[in-house]
Motif scaffolding. Structure first.
Motif, PDB file in Angstrom:
ATOM      1  N   PRO A 183     -31.322 -16.090  32.474  1.00 53.02           N
ATOM      2  CA  PRO A 183     -30.517 -17.142  33.122  1.00 53.02           C
ATOM      3  C   PRO A 183     -30.261 -18.292  32.154  1.00 53.02           C
ATOM      4  N   HIS A 184     -29.126 -18.936  32.280  1.00 55.12           N
ATOM      5  CA  HIS A 184     -28.805 -20.057  31.389  1.00 55.12           C
ATOM      6  C   HIS A 184     -29.704 -21.251  31.706  1.00 55.12           C
ATOM      7  N   LEU A 185     -29.890 -22.122  30.705  1.00 52.85           N
ATOM      8  CA  LEU A 185     -30.772 -23.276  30.858  1.00 52.85           C
ATOM      9  C   LEU A 185     -30.018 -24.536  31.258  1.00 52.85           C
ATOM     10  N   ASP A 186     -28.906 -24.779  30.567  1.00 53.46           N
ATOM     11  CA  ASP A 186     -28.147 -25.999  30.814  1.00 53.46           C
ATOM     12  C   ASP A 186     -26.732 -25.827  30.271  1.00 53.46           C
ATOM     13  N   LYS A 187     -25.969 -26.907  30.262  1.00 52.62           N
ATOM     14  CA  LYS A 187     -24.579 -26.853  29.811  1.00 52.62           C
ATOM     15  C   LYS A 187     -24.474 -26.420  28.351  1.00 52.62           C
ATOM     16  N   ASP A 188     -25.308 -26.996  27.487  1.00 57.59           N
ATOM     17  CA  ASP A 188     -25.251 -26.657  26.064  1.00 57.59           C
ATOM     18  C   ASP A 188     -25.557 -25.177  25.829  1.00 57.59           C
ATOM     19  N   ASP A 189     -26.374 -24.605  26.675  1.00 56.79           N
ATOM     20  CA  ASP A 189     -26.753 -23.204  26.556  1.00 56.79           C
ATOM     21  C   ASP A 189     -25.564 -22.283  26.829  1.00 56.79           C
ATOM     22  N   VAL A 190     -24.593 -22.795  27.572  1.00 59.02           N
ATOM     23  CA  VAL A 190     -23.440 -21.991  27.975  1.00 59.02           C
ATOM     24  C   VAL A 190     -22.207 -22.283  27.124  1.00 59.02           C
ATOM     25  N   THR A 191     -22.005 -23.546  26.764  1.00 62.43           N
ATOM     26  CA  THR A 191     -20.763 -23.927  26.089  1.00 62.43           C
ATOM     27  C   THR A 191     -20.762 -23.609  24.593  1.00 62.43           C
ATOM     28  N   GLY A 192     -21.917 -23.451  23.978  1.00 61.66           N
ATOM     29  CA  GLY A 192     -21.949 -23.165  22.549  1.00 61.66           C
ATOM     30  C   GLY A 192     -21.357 -21.805  22.221  1.00 61.66           C
ATOM     31  N   VAL A 193     -20.480 -21.753  21.225  1.00 62.44           N
ATOM     32  CA  VAL A 193     -19.806 -20.490  20.884  1.00 62.44           C
ATOM     33  C   VAL A 193     -20.745 -19.498  20.210  1.00 62.44           C
ATOM     34  N   ASN A 194     -21.876 -19.968  19.712  1.00 58.17           N
ATOM     35  CA  ASN A 194     -22.852 -19.058  19.119  1.00 58.17           C
ATOM     36  C   ASN A 194     -23.803 -18.488  20.163  1.00 58.17           C
ATOM     37  N   ASN A 195     -23.686 -18.974  21.383  1.00 57.64           N
ATOM     38  CA  ASN A 195     -24.508 -18.483  22.488  1.00 57.64           C
ATOM     39  C   ASN A 195     -23.679 -17.491  23.299  1.00 57.64           C
ATOM     40  N   VAL A 196     -23.957 -16.226  23.116  1.00 60.25           N
ATOM     41  CA  VAL A 196     -23.141 -15.187  23.744  1.00 60.25           C
ATOM     42  C   VAL A 196     -23.527 -15.027  25.217  1.00 60.25           C
ATOM     43  N   LYS A 197     -22.501 -14.954  26.064  1.00 54.14           N
ATOM     44  CA  LYS A 197     -22.694 -14.768  27.505  1.00 54.14           C
ATOM     45  C   LYS A 197     -22.182 -13.400  27.928  1.00 54.14           C
ATOM     46  N   THR A 198     -22.657 -12.945  29.093  1.00 51.17           N
ATOM     47  CA  THR A 198     -22.185 -11.674  29.625  1.00 51.17           C
ATOM     48  C   THR A 198     -22.002 -11.779  31.127  1.00 51.17           C
ATOM     49  N   VAL A 199     -21.162 -10.917  31.669  1.00 47.51           N
ATOM     50  CA  VAL A 199     -21.011 -10.780  33.118  1.00 47.51           C
ATOM     51  C   VAL A 199     -21.325  -9.331  33.468  1.00 47.51           C
ATOM     52  N   LEU A 200     -21.953  -9.136  34.630  1.00 49.56           N
ATOM     53  CA  LEU A 200     -22.488  -7.833  35.005  1.00 49.56           C
ATOM     54  C   LEU A 200     -21.912  -7.346  36.325  1.00 49.56           C
ATOM     55  N   ASP A 201     -21.916  -6.020  36.508  1.00 49.05           N
ATOM     56  CA  ASP A 201     -21.560  -5.483  37.818  1.00 49.05           C
ATOM     57  C   ASP A 201     -22.817  -5.439  38.691  1.00 49.05           C
ATOM     58  N   VAL A 202     -22.695  -4.948  39.909  1.00 48.89           N
ATOM     59  CA  VAL A 202     -23.811  -4.995  40.853  1.00 48.89           C
ATOM     60  C   VAL A 202     -24.973  -4.094  40.436  1.00 48.89           C
ATOM     61  N   ASN A 203     -24.729  -3.182  39.509  1.00 46.52           N
ATOM     62  CA  ASN A 203     -25.774  -2.268  39.043  1.00 46.52           C
ATOM     63  C   ASN A 203     -26.383  -2.688  37.709  1.00 46.52           C
ATOM     64  N   GLU A 212     -15.025  -1.251  25.642  1.00 50.10           N
ATOM     65  CA  GLU A 212     -13.579  -0.992  25.555  1.00 50.10           C
ATOM     66  C   GLU A 212     -13.305   0.504  25.393  1.00 50.10           C
ATOM     67  N   ALA A 213     -14.246   1.226  24.792  1.00 46.10           N
ATOM     68  CA  ALA A 213     -14.079   2.673  24.599  1.00 46.10           C
ATOM     69  C   ALA A 213     -14.479   3.472  25.837  1.00 46.10           C
ATOM     70  N   GLY A 214     -14.978   2.776  26.869  1.00 46.12           N
ATOM     71  CA  GLY A 214     -15.303   3.447  28.119  1.00 46.12           C
ATOM     72  C   GLY A 214     -16.753   3.835  28.294  1.00 46.12           C
ATOM     73  N   TYR A 215     -17.620   3.410  27.356  1.00 48.79           N
ATOM     74  CA  TYR A 215     -19.047   3.686  27.485  1.00 48.79           C
ATOM     75  C   TYR A 215     -19.733   2.563  28.269  1.00 48.79           C
ATOM     76  N   LYS A 216     -20.994   2.825  28.667  1.00 48.12           N
ATOM     77  CA  LYS A 216     -21.726   1.845  29.468  1.00 48.12           C
ATOM     78  C   LYS A 216     -22.858   1.187  28.675  1.00 48.12           C
ATOM     79  N   ILE A 217     -22.984  -0.127  28.869  1.00 47.01           N
ATOM     80  CA  ILE A 217     -24.111  -0.894  28.335  1.00 47.01           C
ATOM     81  C   ILE A 217     -24.833  -1.501  29.527  1.00 47.01           C
ATOM     82  N   LYS A 218     -26.120  -1.220  29.650  1.00 47.34           N
ATOM     83  CA  LYS A 218     -26.877  -1.798  30.759  1.00 47.34           C
ATOM     84  C   LYS A 218     -27.702  -2.974  30.256  1.00 47.34           C
ATOM     85  N   VAL A 219     -27.792  -4.000  31.083  1.00 44.86           N
ATOM     86  CA  VAL A 219     -28.445  -5.241  30.688  1.00 44.86           C
ATOM     87  C   VAL A 219     -29.691  -5.474  31.540  1.00 44.86           C
ATOM     88  N   GLY A 220     -30.817  -5.597  30.888  1.00 45.22           N
ATOM     89  CA  GLY A 220     -32.050  -5.952  31.580  1.00 45.22           C
ATOM     90  C   GLY A 220     -32.175  -7.461  31.666  1.00 45.22           C
TER      91      GLY A 220
END
Length: 300
Positions: free
Chosen positions: A170-190, A253-261
């Motif tokens: 989980p993100h910590l604060d605004k700086d943790d999210v807005t920095g371009v060197n801090n990579v973010k991800t979005v996940l599906d329900v699985n 983009e190639a259609g493979y899956k990456i799962k995030v713990g």
């Protein structure tokens, strides 16, 4: 008694003798199946000497011991790993690893990145008759990697149809999210990654950070299905990869899956000499939050 009856009697006697042992036989078969189905996992710690920003980083000391000692010692306690090795093309790093009892495999100077070193190690061990199903790429400059994180990133591949795995917190604060060197991800329900970005994602209509939104900050560790690793390295760059300068996007983009713990928190890597100084000061003052890690057991 004729021969036919003698044959039947012999069968009855054999079955009667075997009956008491059937439960043990089933227990053995169950154990054999479980052991046979367990995926073998190789942990690789790529260690590079010639870094432009921070030369000889793996050899820099933290609490009186080289950084690579901390990374190896903490990673090797993972219960998921069948083998943990350092991969390097530098003799000084290799000698340092051997000096504290670590296992090292020399790789060629032609490797462009840590992922290529992982594949070279996998191929060298395969040539020796060793088989692995999953490869975990453990960053050499993450000295305080937690064993539980390695276990988690292994499980997301071992227990799914994903070809790759990574972790997020989980993100910590605004700086943790807005920095371009801090990579973010979005996940599906699985728990599969939909996208990785340097921008704020998810992104609202106002275009601003929202503290009520759950943002996921990606961590710098990856696991790969061993049979996918060669394909990953040879896959051509994709549009989304180049747009974000994030290699994992080419997989999606190639259609493979990456799962995030998902993990609660993490100690991030050492990127600069200034961070190293700050870290040593925290440890000296006993203000470092993870003093209980195995590699710091010598610190009184």
């Amino acid at each position: 008694m004729d021969s036919k009856n003698m044959y039947h009697a012999a069968i009855v006697i054999a079955i009667s003798a075997a009956l008491p042992h059937i439960p043990s036989l089933f227990k053995y078969l169950k154990t054999f199946v479980v052991k046979s189905s367990k995926k073998r996992v190789l942990g690789v710690i790529p260690a590079r000497y010639a870094s432009t920003r921070f030369p000889a980083k793996p050899l820099k000391e933290i609490a009186g011991k080289p950084m690579i000692y901390h990374t190896y010692t903490n990673a090797a306690t993972s219960t998921a790993l069948d083998k943990c090795v350092v991969a390097t093309d530098n003799v000084e790093i290799a000698d340092t690893v051997r000096s504290f009892g670590g296992e090292v495999i020399m790789t060629s100077e032609g490797c462009n990145n840590g992922t290529e070193r992982c594949l070279e190690v996998l191929n060298q061990l395969k040539a020796k008759g060793e088989h692995y199903d999953i490869v975990v790429n453990i960053q050499g400059d993450e000295p305080f990697i937690e064993a539980e994180h390695i276990d988690c990133v292994t499980a997301v591949v071992a227990e799914s149809d994903a070809v790759m795995g990574t972790l997020a917190r989980p993100h910590l604060d605004k700086d943790d999210v807005t920095g371009v060197n801090n990579v973010k991800t979005v996940l599906d329900v699985n728990g599969y990654a939909l996208y990785f970005s340097r921008a704020i994602i998810p992104h609202n209509k106002k275009g601003v950070y929202d503290p009520a939104t759950p943002y996921w900050r990606k961590l710098g560790i990856y696991s790969y299905r061993a049979d996918f690793l060669p394909k990953f390295i040879t896959m051509p760059e994709s549009k989304l990869q180049k747009a974000e300068d994030l290699e994992q996007n080419k997989v999606i983009e190639a259609g493979y899956k990456i799962k995030v713990g998902i993990v609660a928190n993490a100690v991030h890597g050492v990127d600069t000499p200034e961070q190293l100084v700050e870290l040593n000061q925290l440890i000296k003052k006993k203000q470092f939050k993870h003093m209980d890690l195995p590699s710091l057991s010598h610190v009184q």
